[in-house]
Design a protein around this motif. Structure first.
Motif, PDB file in Angstrom:
ATOM      1  N   ALA A  34       0.887  -1.179   0.076  1.00 29.63           N
ATOM      2  CA  ALA A  34      -0.188  -0.009   0.025  1.00 29.63           C
ATOM      3  C   ALA A  34       0.843   1.497  -0.036  1.00 29.63           C
ATOM      4  O   ALA A  34       0.448   2.275  -0.554  1.00 29.63           O
ATOM      5  CB  ALA A  34      -0.856  -0.023   1.244  1.00 29.63           C
ATOM      6  N   ASP A  35       1.949   1.213   0.937  1.00 24.60           N
ATOM      7  CA  ASP A  35       2.870   2.515   0.839  1.00 24.60           C
ATOM      8  C   ASP A  35       3.306   2.602  -0.425  1.00 24.60           C
ATOM      9  O   ASP A  35       3.480   3.800  -0.642  1.00 24.60           O
ATOM     10  CB  ASP A  35       3.825   2.100   1.830  1.00 24.60           C
ATOM     11  N   ALA A  36       3.773   1.658  -1.243  1.00 23.89           N
ATOM     12  CA  ALA A  36       4.425   1.866  -2.621  1.00 23.89           C
ATOM     13  C   ALA A  36       3.543   2.134  -3.509  1.00 23.89           C
ATOM     14  O   ALA A  36       3.855   3.176  -4.286  1.00 23.89           O
ATOM     15  CB  ALA A  36       5.157   0.527  -3.060  1.00 23.89           C
ATOM     16  N   MET A  37       2.177   1.918  -3.455  1.00 19.95           N
ATOM     17  CA  MET A  37       1.053   2.499  -4.499  1.00 19.95           C
ATOM     18  C   MET A  37       1.029   3.760  -4.011  1.00 19.95           C
ATOM     19  O   MET A  37       0.584   4.341  -5.003  1.00 19.95           O
ATOM     20  CB  MET A  37      -0.062   1.466  -4.305  1.00 19.95           C
ATOM     21  N   ILE A  38       0.968   4.204  -2.975  1.00 19.05           N
ATOM     22  CA  ILE A  38       0.540   5.490  -2.537  1.00 19.05           C
ATOM     23  C   ILE A  38       1.672   6.462  -3.024  1.00 19.05           C
ATOM     24  O   ILE A  38       1.256   7.576  -3.717  1.00 19.05           O
ATOM     25  CB  ILE A  38       0.035   5.636  -1.001  1.00 19.05           C
ATOM     26  N   VAL A  39       2.873   6.094  -2.675  1.00 17.54           N
ATOM     27  CA  VAL A  39       4.076   7.083  -2.700  1.00 17.54           C
ATOM     28  C   VAL A  39       4.121   7.291  -4.319  1.00 17.54           C
ATOM     29  O   VAL A  39       4.679   8.147  -4.833  1.00 17.54           O
ATOM     30  CB  VAL A  39       5.382   6.277  -2.137  1.00 17.54           C
ATOM     31  N   SER A  40       4.039   6.193  -5.186  1.00 16.71           N
ATOM     32  CA  SER A  40       4.137   6.227  -6.500  1.00 16.71           C
ATOM     33  C   SER A  40       2.958   6.900  -7.199  1.00 16.71           C
ATOM     34  O   SER A  40       3.187   7.441  -8.431  1.00 16.71           O
ATOM     35  CB  SER A  40       4.295   4.668  -7.107  1.00 16.71           C
ATOM     36  N   GLY A  41       1.772   7.270  -6.406  1.00 18.17           N
ATOM     37  CA  GLY A  41       0.864   8.042  -7.219  1.00 18.17           C
ATOM     38  C   GLY A  41      -0.339   7.165  -7.925  1.00 18.17           C
ATOM     39  O   GLY A  41      -1.363   7.611  -8.207  1.00 18.17           O
ATOM     40  N   GLN A  42      -0.164   5.739  -7.501  1.00 14.64           N
ATOM     41  CA  GLN A  42      -1.255   5.053  -8.194  1.00 14.64           C
ATOM     42  C   GLN A  42      -2.546   4.868  -7.507  1.00 14.64           C
ATOM     43  O   GLN A  42      -3.646   4.542  -8.025  1.00 14.64           O
ATOM     44  CB  GLN A  42      -0.660   3.418  -8.299  1.00 14.64           C
ATOM     45  N   ALA A  43      -2.482   5.365  -6.166  1.00 14.46           N
ATOM     46  CA  ALA A  43      -3.623   5.517  -5.273  1.00 14.46           C
ATOM     47  C   ALA A  43      -3.500   6.680  -4.343  1.00 14.46           C
ATOM     48  O   ALA A  43      -2.517   6.664  -3.701  1.00 14.46           O
ATOM     49  CB  ALA A  43      -3.887   4.169  -4.703  1.00 14.46           C
ATOM     50  N   ARG A  44      -4.544   7.045  -3.998  1.00 12.33           N
ATOM     51  CA  ARG A  44      -4.559   8.253  -2.952  1.00 12.33           C
ATOM     52  C   ARG A  44      -5.173   7.489  -1.670  1.00 12.33           C
ATOM     53  O   ARG A  44      -4.404   8.038  -0.689  1.00 12.33           O
ATOM     54  CB  ARG A  44      -5.449   9.299  -3.233  1.00 12.33           C
ATOM     55  N   ARG A  45      -6.122   6.714  -1.608  1.00  9.97           N
ATOM     56  CA  ARG A  45      -6.496   6.184  -0.340  1.00  9.97           C
ATOM     57  C   ARG A  45      -6.671   4.720  -0.369  1.00  9.97           C
ATOM     58  O   ARG A  45      -7.331   4.211  -1.306  1.00  9.97           O
ATOM     59  CB  ARG A  45      -7.877   6.635   0.144  1.00  9.97           C
ATOM     60  N   LEU A  46      -6.132   4.005   0.443  1.00 16.99           N
ATOM     61  CA  LEU A  46      -6.164   2.524   0.552  1.00 16.99           C
ATOM     62  C   LEU A  46      -6.643   2.016   1.721  1.00 16.99           C
ATOM     63  O   LEU A  46      -6.266   2.393   2.874  1.00 16.99           O
ATOM     64  CB  LEU A  46      -4.789   1.977   0.171  1.00 16.99           C
ATOM     65  N   LEU A  47      -7.570   0.893   1.559  1.00 16.64           N
ATOM     66  CA  LEU A  47      -8.093   0.190   2.988  1.00 16.64           C
ATOM     67  C   LEU A  47      -7.269  -1.108   2.943  1.00 16.64           C
ATOM     68  O   LEU A  47      -7.503  -1.953   2.140  1.00 16.64           O
ATOM     69  CB  LEU A  47      -9.303   0.004   2.612  1.00 16.64           C
ATOM     70  N   VAL A  48      -6.366  -1.197   4.045  1.00 19.88           N
ATOM     71  CA  VAL A  48      -5.405  -2.458   4.348  1.00 19.88           C
ATOM     72  C   VAL A  48      -6.007  -3.289   5.487  1.00 19.88           C
ATOM     73  O   VAL A  48      -6.372  -2.715   6.549  1.00 19.88           O
ATOM     74  CB  VAL A  48      -4.188  -1.994   4.412  1.00 19.88           C
TER      75      VAL A  48
END
Length: 324
Positions: free
Chosen positions: A124-138
């Motif tokens: 999730a961290d990688a996806m948010i930092v890369s800009g692929q997602a803004r909010r994720l439910l883990v």
């Protein structure tokens, strides 16, 4: 500026059925004292017959959304860490997505057994930092009671069912160790040790679900060493030390492993969030469960540096440094 994956909300769910240690005295040669002494566990929760992993995960997700004040369609994606899915496929995450009425985004599962939530957080961290997602439910969710051998006293007394959910959102940080959010991650695996903890069944091998098998003493020795190393590595990556940690929120496998790791890190047990006595080992659910309990009872406060570490079958292990 640096993009950080910052906690926005957290929640958990435990099945209604509470199973005390005394329950196992009628099944195997054990006692409440034997279980407490060797594991620290006093009770655990078991899912009802009609409760599935996706049910538990959905309850935890709703609690996290409520805590964050968000609607399901404000989430870009769902990542569920589990080793006990409802079905071989589709993923538990897609079932949660449907249960929440979420009509956008993506959903998928991560499988790293007890280390699953750490691996999911890193993803999730990688996806948010890369800009692929803004909010994720883990989410970490398990129904380990479904894969226990009730004649094996070394394993059946250890595990429980439950789910925890954490919502992460993209926020700008200064790029320093004082930022909120995930500051550093550290992941490892070593398949040579797979026989220490495994399930003796599977789709392409036996065509059955199988049961949990574990080599307790060798796994204990591996656990304390590897957990200490990965915890120190995550802190070093963030330019922090154990002295900076407000709370260790560890995988709740065994009180002796938790105590041994804290001792090697030089952290007193009064800075460790403990839930193993009430939940048992809930595998991928244990860290978000403990984190949610710590937030809800007021111990974990905004700005606190948290360190979470876990080891599971594979072997797979890792750590995350997170400022709340």
């Amino acid at each position: 500026m640096t993009t950080r994956a910052v906690p926005l909300g957290i929640g958990h769910y435990l099945p209604e059925r509470i199973v005390p240690n005394a329950h196992f005295e009628t099944l195997v040669d054990t006692s409440d004292e034997w279980i407490r002494t060797r594991s620290g566990i006093e009770r655990r929760h078991f899912a009802a017959e009609d409760e599935t992993t996706s049910d538990l995960a959905t309850h935890a997700a709703r609690a996290a959304l409520d805590h964050a004040g968000l609607a399901p369609d404000e989430i870009d994606g769902i990542i569920v860490a589990t080793s006990t899915p409802d079905l071989t496929f589709p993923s538990v995450a897609t079932m949660v997505q449907a249960n929440l009425g979420m009509t956008r985004g993506f959903a998928f599962d991560v499988q790293a057994v007890c280390a699953g939530f750490i691996f999911a957080l890193c993803t999730a961290d990688a996806m948010i930092v890369s800009g692929q997602a803004r909010r994720l439910l883990v989410i970490g969710a398990e129904t380990f009671s479904r894969i226990m051998d009730w004649t094996d006293r070394s394993t059946c007394v250890l595990f429980g069912d439950g789910a925890g959910a954490l919502i992460l959102g993209a926020e700008d940080g200064a790029g320093t160790s004082q930022d909120r959010g995930i500051l550093a991650t550290d992941l490892h695996s070593d398949g040579r040790h797979r026989d220490m903890l495994y399930v003796d069944g599977g789709v392409s091998s036996t065509g059955t679900t199988g049961k949990v098998r574990m080599q307790g003493n060798p796994l204990f020795r591996q656990a304390v060493e590897k957990l200490t190393e990965t915890a120190d590595a995550a802190l070093a990556k963030a330019n922090l030390t154990a002295d900076d940690v407000a709370w260790i929120v560890p995988h709740q496998a065994n009180i002796r492993i938790i105590q041994g790791t804290a001792k090697k890190m030089g952290v007193s047990m009064d800075r460790v969030i403990l839930t193993v006595q009430d939940h048992g080992n809930t595998s991928a659910a244990s860290i978000p469960l403990a984190m949610s309990v710590g937030v809800r009872d007021g111990r974990i406060k905004r700005g606190d540096l948290l360190l979470s570490e876990a080891i599971g079958g594979g072997l797979a292990w890792g750590a995350v440094a997170l400022r709340w």
